[in-house]
Design a protein around this motif. Structure first.
Motif, short mmCIF file in Angstrom:
data_model
loop_
_atom_site.label_atom_id
_atom_site.label_comp_id
_atom_site.label_asym_id
_atom_site.label_seq_id
_atom_site.Cartn_x
_atom_site.Cartn_y
_atom_site.Cartn_z
N ALA A 298 62.09 69.76 -13.02
CA ALA A 298 62.32 71.16 -13.40
C ALA A 298 62.71 71.28 -14.87
O ALA A 298 62.23 72.18 -15.58
N THR B 28 55.51 64.62 -10.71
CA THR B 28 56.78 64.65 -9.98
C THR B 28 56.52 64.50 -8.49
O THR B 28 57.25 63.80 -7.78
N VAL C 40 54.36 68.85 -12.79
CA VAL C 40 54.49 69.17 -11.36
C VAL C 40 53.74 68.13 -10.52
O VAL C 40 54.27 67.61 -9.52
N LEU D 92 63.43 65.96 -8.54
CA LEU D 92 63.10 67.38 -8.62
C LEU D 92 63.85 68.05 -9.77
O LEU D 92 63.28 68.90 -10.48
#
Length: 421
Positions: A331, A137, A134, A327
């Motif tokens: 994920a 990213t 996370v 994104l």
């Protein structure tokens, strides 16, 4: 006639990276957690033939880098071998290369994230891995130049740690393992399997090619950056492998859970162990940062051509990055990092990336002398090497990797059958 370089207007990416930035991104992908983690399984496979396996992996990597550099200069666009395969061999082969890269490198992202977790918070590896994905990213989302700046610091730190390991092994107290005969128990199959596992740590130079739309003067910058990054990595890996093997010997190295930490401990410098552990975590972060960067750019290229949802081809109006692709990749990696096993991910990733480079060599073989073709022996040797190393991997990695490629081919066939573009 040269293929025109895409514009960088409102709908394009921005060319912000110079040679040093591109080299740093390549080093961040190569000089990462692979050298901290891959030596032990490679020693278990190759025994005293570990160094031969390293040399073989380096030879295949050199061929891959040469073919990739020539193709990247010809087609300086995001997507790497996905673009080269499509332009030189046809849509299917480009798609298959892109599929192998995205799937294999997504697994590699998960492996790197889990490596971060295992060093930062043992027992909570999966939670820390998700947090790392996370965070990085978000860094990539803010712009590719910020990623290059962060990677520069990471690479400097990891090189300092590896230099300390080599120095400690060369100057520390001698060990019993250092007097072992390290040249008698190698087998051809073991050397090839070791090379296949070690290849996992060499594959980062592809990240430079996948950034084809974000480097300045790509015709010169990309080939030069790939050569420099690979050359530095070969020197570093060779020095580390020789010194660690000389201290631990092949048997102890094969059983080591943290080979570099065990090596400095055996060399009589236990105080360096925490530094090595921190270095491993930093190295894994550097690899993860560069991997997410590369996978998102290949996803962008495939989305442009309709192989993935076209919405993933959007470029952020402010940051000039493929934000939806980043994104989406983040994920997927979060899910993998929460569920995957590190060792299985390494072999699976190696198979997918070797398939990717096999397509690159086939594409490079079709270049003409006017298009900057390398000697024909380079793509031929590289193609043979990629196939040999892929099927020398542990059978579970080879079977699962081949199954995923077949699945990708089937999805391509279905899309074509129902009239997709």
């Amino acid at each position: 006639m040269n293929t025109p370089i895409p514009p960088t207007g409102e709908t394009g990416l921005q060319r912000r990276l110079g040679v040093s930035d591109a080299v740093v991104i390549g080093l961040g992908a190569m000089i990462g957690a692979g050298i901290f983690a891959a030596l032990a399984p490679a020693a278990a496979a190759g025994g005293s033939g570990l160094l031969l396996g390293l040399a073989l992996a380096a030879l295949v990597a050199y061929c891959n880098a040469t073919s990739s550099a020539r193709l990247a200069a010809r087609y300086p666009r995001s997507g790497g071998t996905y673009v080269y395969g499509r332009e030189r061999l046809g849509d299917f082969w480009g798609y298959l290369a892109g599929w192998g890269f995205v799937v294999g490198k997504s697994a590699s992202c998960a492996a790197m994230a889990l490596t971060v977790g295992s060093y930062v918070w043992p027992g909570q590896e999966h939670a820390m891995a998700v947090a790392a994905v996370v965070a990085l990213t978000a860094v990539n989302y803010a712009g590719v130049q910020k990623s290059a700046w962060l990677t520069r610091g990471i690479v400097a730190g990891v090189l300092a740690v590896l230099a300390a390991v080599v120095t400690a092994c060369l100057t520390g107290g001698s060990s019993e393992a250092a007097r072992l005969d390290i040249g008698t128990d190698a087998t051809i199959g073991g050397v090839f399997q070791a090379a296949g596992l070690l290849f996992f740590a060499f594959a980062g130079y592809a990240r430079i090619a996948t950034l084809g739309e974000e480097v300045r003067d790509p015709v010169r910058t990309i080939p030069r950056s790939i050569r420099i990054a690979l050359g530095i990595t070969l020197v570093v890996y060779g020095a580390v492998a020789v010194t660690v093997l000389s201290v631990l010997g092949p048997d102890r190295l094969a059983d080591a859970t943290a080979p570099l930490a065990d090596a400095v401990r055996a060399a009589g410098v236990p105080g360096l162990v925490p530094v090595v552990q921190v270095g491993a975590a930093i190295a894994a972060l550097g690899s993860l940062l560069a991997l997410i960067l590369g996978v998102s750019r290949t996803t962008l290229a495939m989305a442009r051509d309709g192989h993935f949802p076209r919405s993933l081809a959007a470029v952020h109006p402010r940051f000039r990055v493929p934000h939806r692709a980043e994104l989406a990749v983040g994920a997927v990696v979060v899910v993998l990092a929460a569920t995957m096993d590190v060792r299985g991910a390494i072999g699976f990733s190696s198979f997918g990336v070797l398939a990717y480079y096999a397509v690159a060599h086939a594409a490079a073989f079709t270049l003409t002398p006017d298009e900057g073709r390398a000697p024909r022996a380079v793509p031929v040797l590289g193609l043979i090497g990629c196939v040999a190393l892929a099927f020398a991997l542990p059978w579970t990695s080879a079977v699962s990797g081949a199954a995923v490629l077949v699945l990708g081919a089937a999805l391509y066939g279905v899309r074509r059958a129902i009239g997709g573009t």
